[in-house]
Design an enzyme around this catalytic site. Sequence first.
Site, PDB file in Angstrom:
ATOM      1  CG  HIS A 276     -39.050   7.626-129.739  1.00  0.00           C
ATOM      2  ND1 HIS A 276     -38.009   7.233-130.559  1.00  0.00           N
ATOM      3  CD2 HIS A 276     -40.010   6.660-129.857  1.00  0.00           C
ATOM      4  CE1 HIS A 276     -38.314   6.092-131.152  1.00  0.00           C
ATOM      5  NE2 HIS A 276     -39.519   5.714-130.733  1.00  0.00           N
TER       6      HIS A 276
ATOM      7  CG  ASN B 197     -36.695   0.156-133.990  1.00  0.00           C
ATOM      8  OD1 ASN B 197     -37.267   0.261-132.909  1.00  0.00           O
ATOM      9  ND2 ASN B 197     -37.041   0.876-135.043  1.00  0.00           N
ATOM     10  CG  HIS B 198     -35.661   4.453-133.326  1.00  0.00           C
ATOM     11  ND1 HIS B 198     -35.624   5.369-134.355  1.00  0.00           N
ATOM     12  CD2 HIS B 198     -36.879   3.863-133.405  1.00  0.00           C
ATOM     13  CE1 HIS B 198     -36.777   5.354-135.014  1.00  0.00           C
ATOM     14  NE2 HIS B 198     -37.553   4.436-134.452  1.00  0.00           N
TER      15      HIS B 198
ATOM     16  CG  ASP C  63     -37.350   2.588-130.234  1.00  0.00           C
ATOM     17  OD1 ASP C  63     -36.257   2.053-130.523  1.00  0.00           O
ATOM     18  OD2 ASP C  63     -38.344   2.548-130.971  1.00  0.00           O
TER      19      ASP C  63
ATOM     20  CG  HIS D 196     -37.774  -2.133-129.089  1.00  0.00           C
ATOM     21  ND1 HIS D 196     -38.228  -1.076-128.335  1.00  0.00           N
ATOM     22  CD2 HIS D 196     -37.945  -1.762-130.394  1.00  0.00           C
ATOM     23  CE1 HIS D 196     -38.654  -0.112-129.145  1.00  0.00           C
ATOM     24  NE2 HIS D 196     -38.495  -0.503-130.393  1.00  0.00           N
TER      25      HIS D 196
END
Length: 345
Positions: free
Chosen positions: A22, A93-94, A58, A198
Site C-alpha cells: 500500500h 483488489n486495489h 495491493d 490476494h
Amino acid sequence: METPQLLSLLLSRRIIAVGDLHGDLDQARSALEMAGVLSSDGQDLWIGGETVLIQLGDILDRGEDEIAILSLLRSLDMQAKAKGGALFQVNGNHETMNVEGDFRYVDYGAFDECTDFLEYMNDFKDEWEEALVGWVAVSERWKEVRKMSSSYWGPWNLVKRQKGVIARSILFRPGGPLACELARHAVVLKVNDWVFCHGGLLPHHVIYGIEKMNKEVSCWMRGLIESDVNPKIPFIATRGYDSVVWNRLYSRDISDLEDYQVNQVHSILEETLQTIGAKAMVVGHTPQTVGINCKYNCSIWRIDVGMSRGVHNSRPEVLEIVDNKARVIRSKQDNYSELQAVEYT
C-alpha cells in the site's frame, strides 16, 4: 505477454512471500531487507541469489510511493533473473480497482506521484522499461522539488488535484502504461504445492480455470479484445465478495465463527486445494493484527500484516518456504518464529 500461473521449482529453492504494501516504500524496503533479498546500503540491489520472491498484491492506494514500489520490484525482477532468482507479483483488489478507475483510496501524494511520473516519462519516449526501472532512484527528488514549489498548496490545490486525477487515469486506464505493467502479473500463481493469490481461491474459481482467469484479467488490463476472451471486466476474478481478489472467507478470525462455520470453511478450503493439487494457500488482503499466521491445519497462510503507514504501520513480516517448510521471518534479530514453523509432507 503471457502471465505466469503454474510453476515447478526445485523444492530446495527458497520462496519468500510478501503481503500488502500500500504505497509505503520505506516499509517495503524494510520487509525485503529483512527477507534477505534487498541490500541495506540504499543501492536497491538484489542479494537474494536464487530466491523466488512473490508479492501478493495491493501495492496501490493508501500511500504516496506506489509507482516507486512498482519501479523497485521491476528493477529487482531484472536483477533476480540475472542471478538465477525470480520475482513474481500477484494483482490484488486495489490494482483492479485502479484499472477500473476507482480512485476512492488514493492518497493525495499518490496523485502527485502520477503527475510527476507522467512528466518524467516525456524524457524516455518509447523506452518504457528504462523509465519505470529508473523512477525509484529519482522519485524522492521529484517529490522534494514539487513540495518546494511556490505553487504547491498541498491537498487544497484543486488544480493540482485535477491534474493528478487526469494523470492517474492516463496511466491506469485499460491499455495505459501502468495498467499494462500490472497486466504482466497473474491473479493466481501456483508454485509446486503452494498456491498464491490476494484474497482467496474457491472451488468454482479452479473449475472456471486458473489460466483462463489470468488471461482474461491480463487482456482487460491491456485494453485488448480477443475473439476467445470476454473484453468486459472479468467478474469472477475481480468483482464481487467471492472473487479471487476480494474473497475474505479464509481470513476471518475463527473466534468469530461457530464450530459448524469453521468446519464449512475448512471443507471449502480443502476442496479447493485438492482440486488444484496444492497443499497450502497463501493470501493477503485482510490485515492480521497478530501478524502472519496459519489456520485450518496450516493449509492457509494469512500474510497481510498491515505494514503500510496508510493501514496499521505494523512491523514488517514475511513468509519463507524452503523444502516445503514454512516459517515466519519477523525481524533481522529474530530470523524466524519457532511457533510458526510448519513442515509439509
